[in-house]
Every structure is written in C-alpha cells, then in structure tokens.
Design a protein around this motif. Structure first.
Motif, PDB file in Angstrom:
ATOM      1  N   THR A 889       0.822  -1.213   0.000  1.00  0.00           N
ATOM      2  CA  THR A 889       0.000   0.000   0.000  1.00  0.00           C
ATOM      3  C   THR A 889       0.855   1.261   0.000  1.00  0.00           C
ATOM      4  O   THR A 889       0.570   2.216  -0.717  1.00  0.00           O
ATOM      5  N   ASN A 890       1.914   1.275   0.800  1.00  0.00           N
ATOM      6  CA  ASN A 890       2.729   2.490   0.907  1.00  0.00           C
ATOM      7  C   ASN A 890       3.567   2.750  -0.332  1.00  0.00           C
ATOM      8  O   ASN A 890       3.590   3.866  -0.853  1.00  0.00           O
ATOM      9  N   CYS A 891       4.282   1.739  -0.794  1.00  0.00           N
ATOM     10  CA  CYS A 891       5.184   1.945  -1.934  1.00  0.00           C
ATOM     11  C   CYS A 891       4.440   1.886  -3.263  1.00  0.00           C
ATOM     12  O   CYS A 891       4.645   2.720  -4.139  1.00  0.00           O
ATOM     13  N   CYS A 892       3.553   0.863  -3.408  1.00  0.00           N
ATOM     14  CA  CYS A 892       2.953   0.615  -4.718  1.00  0.00           C
ATOM     15  C   CYS A 892       1.733   1.490  -4.997  1.00  0.00           C
ATOM     16  O   CYS A 892       1.228   1.502  -6.117  1.00  0.00           O
ATOM     17  N   LEU A 893       1.217   2.179  -3.980  1.00  0.00           N
ATOM     18  CA  LEU A 893       0.050   3.027  -4.213  1.00  0.00           C
ATOM     19  C   LEU A 893       0.261   4.445  -3.691  1.00  0.00           C
ATOM     20  O   LEU A 893       0.326   5.401  -4.450  1.00  0.00           O
ATOM     21  N   TYR A 894       0.383   4.588  -2.382  1.00  0.00           N
ATOM     22  CA  TYR A 894       0.384   5.924  -1.798  1.00  0.00           C
ATOM     23  C   TYR A 894       1.559   6.778  -2.285  1.00  0.00           C
ATOM     24  O   TYR A 894       1.413   7.976  -2.531  1.00  0.00           O
ATOM     25  N   SER A 895       2.752   6.182  -2.396  1.00  0.00           N
ATOM     26  CA  SER A 895       3.918   6.986  -2.813  1.00  0.00           C
ATOM     27  C   SER A 895       3.765   7.495  -4.245  1.00  0.00           C
ATOM     28  O   SER A 895       4.323   8.529  -4.610  1.00  0.00           O
ATOM     29  N   LEU A 896       2.953   6.771  -5.055  1.00  0.00           N
ATOM     30  CA  LEU A 896       2.761   7.181  -6.446  1.00  0.00           C
ATOM     31  C   LEU A 896       1.795   8.353  -6.558  1.00  0.00           C
ATOM     32  O   LEU A 896       1.785   9.072  -7.550  1.00  0.00           O
ATOM     33  N   LEU A 897       0.935   8.509  -5.550  1.00  0.00           N
ATOM     34  CA  LEU A 897      -0.044   9.592  -5.579  1.00  0.00           C
ATOM     35  C   LEU A 897       0.576  10.939  -5.215  1.00  0.00           C
ATOM     36  O   LEU A 897      -0.040  11.980  -5.407  1.00  0.00           O
ATOM     37  N   SER A 970      -2.424   5.165 -15.878  1.00  0.00           N
ATOM     38  CA  SER A 970      -3.605   6.009 -16.066  1.00  0.00           C
ATOM     39  C   SER A 970      -4.463   6.032 -14.804  1.00  0.00           C
ATOM     40  O   SER A 970      -5.046   7.069 -14.457  1.00  0.00           O
ATOM     41  N   LEU A 971      -4.508   4.904 -14.068  1.00  0.00           N
ATOM     42  CA  LEU A 971      -5.273   4.856 -12.830  1.00  0.00           C
ATOM     43  C   LEU A 971      -4.681   5.824 -11.795  1.00  0.00           C
ATOM     44  O   LEU A 971      -5.413   6.584 -11.152  1.00  0.00           O
ATOM     45  N   ILE A 972      -3.363   5.798 -11.663  1.00  0.00           N
ATOM     46  CA  ILE A 972      -2.697   6.692 -10.702  1.00  0.00           C
ATOM     47  C   ILE A 972      -2.928   8.154 -11.086  1.00  0.00           C
ATOM     48  O   ILE A 972      -3.212   9.002 -10.227  1.00  0.00           O
ATOM     49  N   GLU A 973      -2.822   8.458 -12.382  1.00  0.00           N
ATOM     50  CA  GLU A 973      -3.020   9.839 -12.822  1.00  0.00           C
ATOM     51  C   GLU A 973      -4.455  10.297 -12.555  1.00  0.00           C
ATOM     52  O   GLU A 973      -4.685  11.446 -12.155  1.00  0.00           O
ATOM     53  N   ASN A 974      -5.421   9.400 -12.752  1.00  0.00           N
ATOM     54  CA  ASN A 974      -6.816   9.729 -12.455  1.00  0.00           C
ATOM     55  C   ASN A 974      -7.013   9.995 -10.963  1.00  0.00           C
ATOM     56  O   ASN A 974      -7.690  10.948 -10.566  1.00  0.00           O
ATOM     57  N   LEU A 975      -6.416   9.119 -10.129  1.00  0.00           N
ATOM     58  CA  LEU A 975      -6.558   9.285  -8.682  1.00  0.00           C
ATOM     59  C   LEU A 975      -5.895  10.577  -8.211  1.00  0.00           C
ATOM     60  O   LEU A 975      -6.404  11.258  -7.315  1.00  0.00           O
ATOM     61  N   ARG A 976      -4.759  10.913  -8.810  1.00  0.00           N
ATOM     62  CA  ARG A 976      -4.065  12.133  -8.405  1.00  0.00           C
ATOM     63  C   ARG A 976      -4.885  13.374  -8.742  1.00  0.00           C
ATOM     64  O   ARG A 976      -4.937  14.327  -7.965  1.00  0.00           O
ATOM     65  N   MET A 977      -5.533  13.366  -9.906  1.00  0.00           N
ATOM     66  CA  MET A 977      -6.390  14.502 -10.257  1.00  0.00           C
ATOM     67  C   MET A 977      -7.585  14.585  -9.304  1.00  0.00           C
ATOM     68  O   MET A 977      -7.991  15.658  -8.875  1.00  0.00           O
ATOM     69  N   GLN A 978      -8.091  13.401  -8.962  1.00  0.00           N
ATOM     70  CA  GLN A 978      -9.251  13.344  -8.062  1.00  0.00           C
ATOM     71  C   GLN A 978      -8.879  13.796  -6.653  1.00  0.00           C
ATOM     72  O   GLN A 978      -9.604  14.551  -6.014  1.00  0.00           O
ATOM     73  N   GLN A 979      -7.694  13.346  -6.182  1.00  0.00           N
ATOM     74  CA  GLN A 979      -7.255  13.699  -4.824  1.00  0.00           C
ATOM     75  C   GLN A 979      -6.691  15.113  -4.769  1.00  0.00           C
ATOM     76  O   GLN A 979      -6.728  15.768  -3.732  1.00  0.00           O
ATOM     77  N   ASN A 980      -6.118  15.558  -5.905  1.00  0.00           N
ATOM     78  CA  ASN A 980      -5.482  16.882  -5.965  1.00  0.00           C
ATOM     79  C   ASN A 980      -4.429  17.045  -4.872  1.00  0.00           C
ATOM     80  O   ASN A 980      -4.312  18.077  -4.230  1.00  0.00           O
ATOM     81  N   GLY A 981      -3.693  15.946  -4.652  1.00  0.00           N
ATOM     82  CA  GLY A 981      -2.583  15.991  -3.688  1.00  0.00           C
ATOM     83  C   GLY A 981      -3.008  16.023  -2.239  1.00  0.00           C
ATOM     84  O   GLY A 981      -2.213  16.327  -1.364  1.00  0.00           O
ATOM     85  N   SER A 982      -4.271  15.669  -1.946  1.00  0.00           N
ATOM     86  CA  SER A 982      -4.741  15.820  -0.559  1.00  0.00           C
ATOM     87  C   SER A 982      -4.512  14.590   0.296  1.00  0.00           C
ATOM     88  O   SER A 982      -4.648  14.641   1.506  1.00  0.00           O
ATOM     89  N   LEU A 983      -4.142  13.453  -0.330  1.00  0.00           N
ATOM     90  CA  LEU A 983      -3.980  12.217   0.436  1.00  0.00           C
ATOM     91  C   LEU A 983      -2.711  12.274   1.279  1.00  0.00           C
ATOM     92  O   LEU A 983      -1.644  12.602   0.796  1.00  0.00           O
ATOM     93  N   VAL A 984      -2.852  11.981   2.549  1.00  0.00           N
ATOM     94  CA  VAL A 984      -1.699  11.937   3.452  1.00  0.00           C
ATOM     95  C   VAL A 984      -1.520  10.496   3.891  1.00  0.00           C
ATOM     96  O   VAL A 984      -2.486   9.827   4.249  1.00  0.00           O
ATOM     97  N   PHE A 985      -0.295  10.018   3.816  1.00  0.00           N
ATOM     98  CA  PHE A 985      -0.072   8.619   4.181  1.00  0.00           C
ATOM     99  C   PHE A 985       1.228   8.477   4.935  1.00  0.00           C
ATOM    100  O   PHE A 985       1.929   9.444   5.151  1.00  0.00           O
ATOM    101  N   ARG A 986       1.591   7.295   5.233  1.00  0.00           N
ATOM    102  CA  ARG A 986       2.762   6.812   5.985  1.00  0.00           C
ATOM    103  C   ARG A 986       2.279   6.407   7.372  1.00  0.00           C
ATOM    104  O   ARG A 986       1.869   7.272   8.141  1.00  0.00           O
TER     105      ARG A 986
END
Length: 986
Positions: A889-897, A970-986
């Motif tokens: 989750t951290n490396c393969c998803l959240y870090s990409l966002l 394309s999925l990551i790019e869609n999520l990033r536009m949707q989140q607009n950088g608001s996701l906080v993780f770690r």
C-alpha cells in the motif's frame, strides 16, 4: 570658497587625513543642498564661477541626477532654465548677459560628465520637446575645435548610454533609442554627416586629434544610418586618402571603413558594396613595403573585409557572383595572412574561425588550384606562427612557475582551437601539410639558439597534431611522407631536448605514431632509446620523467610481444628508476594527478607478465623486483615501534610507494597465468599479499596506508581469483576493526567486488562479516531522512549520505547474487527489521528514483527467494504480512499519488515499471490474500472508483505486464487529479 565648496572638497578627499565623522557631516550637508528646490540654479551658478574640478564634477552629477530621477516633477520654467543653461555651456555661450561657464576648458572627464548631463536631457526631451537640439548644435560648430569636440563627446555618450547594442539595455531604453534614431534619421543625420566631412577636410592637417574624435563618432553611427551618406564619391575617397596619406588619421579612417564593410545588409547588397569599395589599393601597399606601423593601423579593416567577402561567398547563389567573391578574397588573403603573422589582430576577429571557414570552401573542390594550394601553405605558416611560444617566457615555462603555468594554460586553450583548423587543412591538402611539417622540423633544427627551443617545440607540436587527422591505418602503413617523417623524428636528438616543453611534446609525438613502429619493428630499438634515455624516463625534469613513464607504459601495451627480445635491456635501463621510486627523496615529492611514477612498474609488469616469457626468466624477473620491495616493507614494519614522530611520516610514505609499485606491477599478470598455467608466480604474489597485510596490523589507523592496502587487495582479487580466499578473513577482519564511517564506503566497495567476482562462493566469509557491518552502519545512518535546513550540509552529513548510498548498492549486490540468505543467518537476523524499514522508507521517499528502484528490486528478489507459491510454508515469519500490509500500500500506491512522482521523467518511469512488477510478483506469490487486502484497504483510502478497481484486478490477473503498467499509470493519474494531492499517508 563657500560652505558647499568646502563640503564637496571634504567629500572628495582621498588623502586619508580627514576623519570619518567630518566626511559624514560633509556628505549630509551636500545631501541637504541637493534637496533644495533651487538646486539646479545653485549647480549652474557654481559651474559659471568655480574652477574647482571636484565642485564642477559634483554639480554635473547632481544635475544629471535631478534630470534622471526628478524630471517629471520639475517645473516647466526650471526645465527651460536647465536646457538653456546646459546648451549655452556646451556652445561656449554666456548663460545670461554676463556669466560664461568655462567648462569646455576642463579635463576630459569633466567634459564627458557634462556630455552625460546633456544626453540625459536628450533622453527625456528629444524629439517631442527639444526637437532642434542637433540643429542648434550644428549652427555653433563654426566656433571651432572646443565646440566640435563637445559635439563629438555628446554623440559618443549618446551611443554609449543609449544606442549601442554592445551593452545590455532595458526595454524602456530600447524604445527611447529607437525613437531617437528614427527622429535623427528623418531630421538631421544627413546634415551631421556633411559636417563630419567638412570638419575632417578642414582640420586634417591642422588638428588631427579633433579629426580623430570626429571619425570615432562617425564610426559609431555608420551601423544604423543610411550607408549611402558615407559610400559616395565624396566620403569614400576622403577615407582612403586619409589611410594612404595621413599617418595619424590612418587608424581612425580604417575603423570607419571597417564599420562600412561590417554593416548588416542583404548578401547581394553587401557584395555590390564590397566590390565598389576597391580596397585593393590598400593591399598593394602592404605587398610593396610591409610597413609594420601602417599594417597595424589597418589590420582590423583587412581582416574584417576578408571575413565579409567570405560570408558573401557562402551566402550568394549566383555562380558568377561566387566567382567574383572568390577573386576578391584571393586578392585580400596575402595581406590578411601577413597581418595574422605580424600583427595583433583585434579580438572580435577570430583567426581560427575565419581560416576554418575559408578551408571549408575548399572541401568540395578537387583538385585544388595552384592558388589554393599556395593559400593552404600560408595558412600553415599562420598556424605555425601562432602556436609558437614567446621566447620571453622560456625560463618560466621550463621551471613552470606561476607565470609559466599561466602561459602554458593560455597556449593549451588556443591550441585546442587551432587543432581543429589543422585537422581541416590536413584533410583538404594532406601532401602540402606533411611537406610543410617536414620543412618546419628541418628548419627548426637549424634555427639559431635564441629561437631554437620555440621553433623545435612548435614543429614537433605540428607533427603531433597531424596525427589527429590521420587514420590509424595511414599511420601504420606510413602513407605520404610519414614513412620519412616518423623515422626522422624518433632518431633525432634535438640540441634543446633538455627543455621541458620540447621533451614533453617530443614524447607525445613519438607515442602518437607508435602504430608505425608496431608495423616496422626495426625501429623498436631506436624508440626504446627515446623513452629510456635522457630524452624520456631519465630526463632531469621530474614531470618529463613521470610523463615518459606513463607513455612508455602505453607503448608496452601496444607493442607487448614485440618487446620480449628487449626485456633484459629495458630492465637493466630501469634499475635506477625502480630503486629511486621507493627512495625517501622520491616518496616525499608532491606528485599531483595520476602520473605518480607507478606506471613504470605497470610497464614492467606488462613486459614480464606475458606467457611468451619463459617461466624461469619470468620467475627470476619477478623475484628480483618483489624480494627487495617486500624485504624493505618487512624491515620497516619490524622497526615501526622504534620510529620517532619525525621519522614515521617518511617511512609510511616509503611503504605507500612500495605498495603502489607492487600493485602496478601485478597488473601485467593475468588470473589464468598465476592460477592455472604458472601457479609458482601466483605463490609469489600470495607471499607478497601476506606481507602487505601486516601493514594493517602495524599501522591500523593510517588512512592513506589502509587505502593503498585495500587497493592492492582489489587487485589481488582480480589477479589471484579464488586462491585469494585464505587471506580474506584476516584482511577483512583487520580492515573492519579500525573502520570509521567514511572508510566503510571503500570497505563495502571491496565486498561488492568480491560478491560480483565469486557469487555464492563468498557466502561463508560474508556471513561472518555482515553482522559487524550492519551493526556499525545502523549505529550511524538514520532509518529515515537525514536532517535538512540551515547548518545540516556538513561534511559529516555528506559522508553519512555517501555511506547510505553505498549501503543500498551493497544490499542490492547481495540480493542479486543469490546471497539473500545472509540476512537470515542467526547472527544477522537481529538486523533484519532495520534493513526492511530502511528499504521501505527509501523505496517510498528517496529523492533519487534510481535508488528507490534498487530498493524495490531488492524486495522483489526477497519475495522470490523467501516465499513459495500461495499457501506454502512461510520461510520468514511475518515477511509476507509486512509486504502485503505495509510495502504494497505504501510503496505501490500511496507513494505514487504524491505530486513529486513525475511520470515525464525517464528514471521515474523505470521505477514505476519495477513497482508494477512488484505487484505482479506479490500476486503470483501471495495470491488473493495480497489482492483482497490491496483493493479493500489501499484503494478505498485513495477513493478509487469500483469500476477502476475491477479493471485493476482483471489486468493484474492477466499475463500482459505492459497492459498492466499502462493501465496502472492512467489509474494513478486519475486518482491524483481526483485527490489533488490531498492524500496523506505513511
């Protein structure tokens, strides 16, 4: 003298006798005066009555500041007063009925400052307010030289401050310059040009200094006024007349003609202009008498004209016009060549650039005409002139003091450019080039002693540089004159060979043509003598000797087997050199760069390390070399405790030299020879290694020695192969025992070499040392980020960052060489969690995407090594859960966002590919357990739509990794536009 004048004098005082407090009071007083509404009147009055230059300058500067800064706020009456007063001063008129300012009689710097004041007024008022300024001036020029001189200064300052494109201008200044030039063109330029002509004609014999000023002003304006105002039956004959007749005005007139020929215009118009000027009348004079003063004064015109003609030739399309252009060029070239050889050419004119362009016109012509071949010879003469050192610097260059070093650097930079030209000339006319170089060498040998050094050095450099444009095959076969030139050079002993520059370029030249000697073995004895006698390795200058050692090593590499019959002779000649290398006198020298003298041992090693050398001879040679060196080390180590603090550095320096020598010597021996065909030779190196490892015991904390021993171990790994194993535990233990963090980097590099060389054979040794390495590193390197901000960029932090980067490489090398079981050994297992956390943090956060990629690759390898297919036995308890719940989750998803993950970057895409592969491997190894957790925990936190989740599952379960990668991006790019950088993780 009133208070203001006193304050100004104090302000300008440079004697140092006045205290700072008084100066400050004077400044404050003057500043207060500047703020008065009547300041302009005060300044004008002072200009009328004060003869103090400091007061005049201060008043002019203050007037300029008022106009420049406060112009908009000055009343109309005040502006009229300033305008009328300043213009009256410029024209030597009374300011009012009784007051006349004598400013035009002041020194040049006062008159220039006054011109700046008037130009500042022009900037604001011309042409809209003071449209008649130039006409007003023209009507007063009849008053004579002082007013004409001021008019020229105003024109010059206007050019300097506003018009000239030689300086960077603001957009406002560019607009103002355009406005002023347009108005002048429409209104007064023809009248100004007429006045220039009349003044020069009138004063040419009586006031040549004034005429020079007028011509200088004219030169500046030619670039933007109508060229027809100058190029006509009146002005051009006058300029040529001045060049041909007036010794004092020749240079200024030539500069005006250069401005004419350099004026930007279409090639057709420029061609007609150049043709009409008939500048050949000047060239004829150079050919006739070659008056150096005359040539110096018009050198810029000659070279500039030639460059413009050549440019026309290149840009014109008509064959007839090209032919005429080439005729014009051929007409001027003899004079240009003369100028290039005998005069200082103006900086804007690049000799190399011009000649390269001219030679470029010949490339399509074959064969070259007699005229062109003659010109090639002249170009070679120019090259020869310019690459020749000035004899004035001979001693400086020989001892290489500060002045000599600067001159050598200057010449080296110039020669880099000239080499390109020589290469072009050689390709266009190879025979002419080779004949010229041969004649240069013959002439240099016969030159008088006062120029012999520089002539010989230049001729040898030409020969050396010629090799740049000749193919290896041509050198090998001795094409053209090379079959004569090469033997001549290698067999010649120049009288000035003791000179440092001559010796160096001679050795470089001989080395450049070594392939000819390789093909013609009869010259080998002559070549060897050149390297081994006082021309080379035995040269009295140490830097020549060192360079000769390096070049000789290159020669040995090339000739190798052909030198076997000469080994005895070579070794005998080098006996004193070998002994000198390990002497205190030599070890104490501050030898810079890579040429430290050890190359002579590498050359010897290459010679005696060949299988063509009989075993008995080889063994004798090596014993003769190694035994005294090892005995010397052994003796020094035994007596180490008896050394005084003063003696220790000297002895340590000798040991360093010996290790370097043995290290270099061993480079000539292959692993196959010392381990398979001639193990007795290998035994000698093992015994040497055993002795040198004692250095670590006796001097454990001397970093230079540790580095030299480490370097030797590196070499022995390559030379002895697996037979080095018995020595490694002791060596690694000793290196590790006294290692500081910054030294750990080189230790890890050694381990990387060993792992890459021996793979799993190195397992047991690595298993022993790894816990100590991990403990030491994790004790100093943070598990997450280094501190940032002010004061954190210290040397200590930089060393730890380098250690951390090397650690990543070390862990990657372990993983990629089937040694991941090292992490699971009983002694190392306690560090497993620290390793996992470091790799996790780095794979998610490191600023270098290549480092992140390496960490992801390590995880992929560990999954494959430690995990069987779904439902198999868990080899490392907790690892699978860590990978699914933390890494995935951290490396393969959240870090990409994170917005810092930039898909347009090539390295980022490589990292992304590894992250996608990691998901594929986790699915193959962990099955649905991974997939269910990833889509049920990771995607919802990122607010991923269900249709995209379904598509992800489908792509992951498929076999097309490229399709998975494309979809996931394309999925990551869609999520990033949707989140607009608001996701906080770690």
């Amino acid at each position: 003298m009133d208070d203001l004048e006193k304050a100004i004098l104090i302000l300008f005082d440079v004697s140092g006798s006045l205290d700072d407090e008084l100066k400050k009071k004077a400044k404050d007083y003057c500043d207060d005066i500047k703020e008065k509404p009547s300041i302009c009147s005060i300044c004008i009055k002072k200009l009328c009555f004060s003869s103090l230059l400091e007061v005049q300058f201060w008043c002019l500067q203050t007037l300029q500041d008022v106009i420049r800064i406060r112009y908009a706020s000055v009343s109309q009456d005040e502006k009229f007063f300033i305008r009328k007063s300043v213009f009256s001063i410029a024209c030597s008129e009374p300011i009012d009925d009784k007051n006349v300012a004598r400013l035009l009689e002041s020194p040049a710097y006062i008159k220039n400052k006054f011109a700046q004041v008037l130009v500042t007024l022009i900037y604001f008022e011309y042409p809209l307010i003071w449209s008649s300024v130039f006409f007003d001036f023209l009507s007063h020029l009849s008053k004579g030289a002082v007013v004409i001189d001021m008019f020229c200064r105003i024109l010059n300052v206007l050019d300097d401050e506003l018009i000239s494109l030689d300086y960077t201008r603001s957009s406002e200044e560019m607009v103002a310059a355009g406005r002023i030039k347009d108005a002048m063109r429409q209104q007064c330029v023809p009248q100004i040009v007429r006045v220039w002509y009349d003044i020069v004609s009138l004063y040419r014999n009586s006031d040549q200094e004034l005429c020079t000023s007028v011509l200088e002003s004219m030169r500046r304006y030619i670039s933007w006024i109508d060229i027809g105002l100058i190029v006509n039956d009146a002005f051009i004959p006058l300029l040529f007349d001045l060049i041909l007749v007036s010794e004092h005005l020749r240079g200024a007139a030539a500069a005006c003609l250069l401005a004419v020929v350099s004026k930007r215009m279409e090639p057709q118009s420029k061609f007609l202009l150049l043709q009409s000027l008939q500048i050949s009348r000047v060239f004829g004079l150079i050919a006739d008498d070659g008056d150096s003063d005359f040539i110096s004064s018009i050198s810029g015109l000659l070279s500039g004209y030639a460059a413009e003609v050549l440019e026309c030739f290149k840009r014109l399309n008509s064959a007839e016009e090209k032919g005429i252009s080439m005729e014009l060029l051929n007409e001027v070239l003899p004079s240009v060549f003369y100028v290039m050889q005998n005069c200082e050419v103006d900086a804007p004119f690049s000799i190399v650039q011009f000649l390269s362009a001219y030679v470029g016109t010949m490339k399509s012509l074959s064969p070259l005409s007699e005229k062109q071949l003659h010109n090639v010879g002249r170009i070679l003469e120019v090259i020869h002139t310019h690459i020749r050192y000035d004899p004035t610097y001979r001693n400086n260059l020989d001892v290489l003091d500060k002045i000599g070093k600067e001159e050598e650097d200057r010449m080296a930079e110039f020669r880099r450019d000239i080499l390109v030209l020589l290469r072009s000339v050689s390709r266009v006319a190879p025979d002419v080039t080779q004949i010229f170089i041969r004649n240069s060498i013959v002439s240099a040998v016969a030159s008088p002693p006062d120029r012999n050094v520089e002539e010989v050095e230049a001729a040898l450099y030409l020969f050396y540089a010629l090799g740049e444009s000749i193919s290896d095959e041509s050198i090998r076969t001795g094409s053209g004159l090379l079959s004569e030139l090469v033997p001549t050079i290698i067999s010649t002993r120049f009288p000035c060979h003791s000179n440092r520059l001559v010796a160096l370029v001679y050795l470089e030249a001989v080395t450049r043509y070594m392939k000819f000697v390789q093909e013609n073995a009869k010259y080998i004895p002559i070549v060897l003598a050149a390297y081994l006698d006082e021309r080379g390795i035995h040269h009295p200058k140490i830097d020549v000797s060192l360079r000769a050692s390096y070049l000789f090593m290159r020669v040995v590499k090339l000739l190798k087997m052909k030198l076997v019959p000469f080994i005895e002779t070579i070794l005998q000649s080098l006996q004193d050199t070998v002994a000198r290398f390990t002497s205190m006198d030599y070890a104490s020298k501050d030898l810079l760069g890579s040429e430290d003298g050890s190359h002579i041992f590498e050359a010897i090693g290459l010679l005696i390390g060949m299988e063509d050398v009989p075993l008995e001879k080889q063994s004798d040679y090596l014993t003769t070399l190694l035994t005294p060196l090892c005995q010397q080390v052994d003796e020094l180590l035994k007596n180490a405790k008896l050394l005084s603090p003063e003696e220790a550095p000297e002895k340590i320096a000798i040991i360093q030299q010996i290790i370097m020598a043995i290290n270099s010597l061993s480079k000539g021996f292959s692993e196959r020879l010392v381990t398979a065909s001639r193990p007795a030779i290998g035994l000698m190196f093992k015994q040497t290694l055993d002795i040198l490892l004692q250095v670590l015991v006796v001097f454990p904390k001397i970093e230079p020695l540790r580095n030299k021993v480490m370097s030797f171990i590196h070499r022995m790994v390559e030379t002895l192969g697996a037979s080095v194993f018995p020595y490694l535990p002791k060596a690694l233990e000793q290196l590790l025992a006294e290692t500081e963090p910054k030294e750990m980097v080189s230790f890890l590099l050694l381990l990387n070499q060993l792992i890459c060389k021996f793979n799993t054979l190195f397992h047991d040794i690595l298993e022993e040392v790894f816990p100590a390495i991990a403990g030491m590193i994790f004790n100093v390197v943070p598990r997450d980020a280094f501190p940032s901000g002010p004061g954190t960029n210290t040397e200590e932090i930089r060393e730890l960052q380098e250690l951390q980067r090397t650690l990543y490489t070390f862990l990657h090398v372990i993983a990629t060489h089937n040694l991941s079981s090292i992490f699971l050994s009983p002694k190392s297992r306690g560090y497993l969690d620290s390793i996992m956390q470091l790799l996790l943090y780095t794979s998610c956060n490191h600023r270098d995407n290549l480092v992140r990629k390496a960490c992801v690759q390590i995880f992929i390898i560990l999954i494959n090594d430690w995990c069987t297919r779904p439902h198999g036995e868990e080899k490392v308890p907790g690892f699978q859960k860590f990978m699914i719940e933390v890494f995935a989750t951290n490396c393969c998803l959240y870090s990409l966002l994170d917005k810092s993950f930039e898909f347009h970057d090539a390295n980022t895409l490589v990292l992304f590919g590894e992250i996608v592969l990691a998901q594929k491997v986790m699915y193959e190894k962990f099955g649905d357990e991974f997939l269910i957790h990833f889509v049920s925990k990771g995607f919802p936190a990122a607010r991923c739509p269900q249709d995209l989740v379904a598509q992800y599952c489908q792509k992951l379960q498929g076999s097309d990794i490229k399709a998975l990668k494309s979809f996931y991006q394309s999925l990551i790019e869609n999520l990033r536009m949707q989140q607009n950088g608001s996701l906080v993780f770690r």
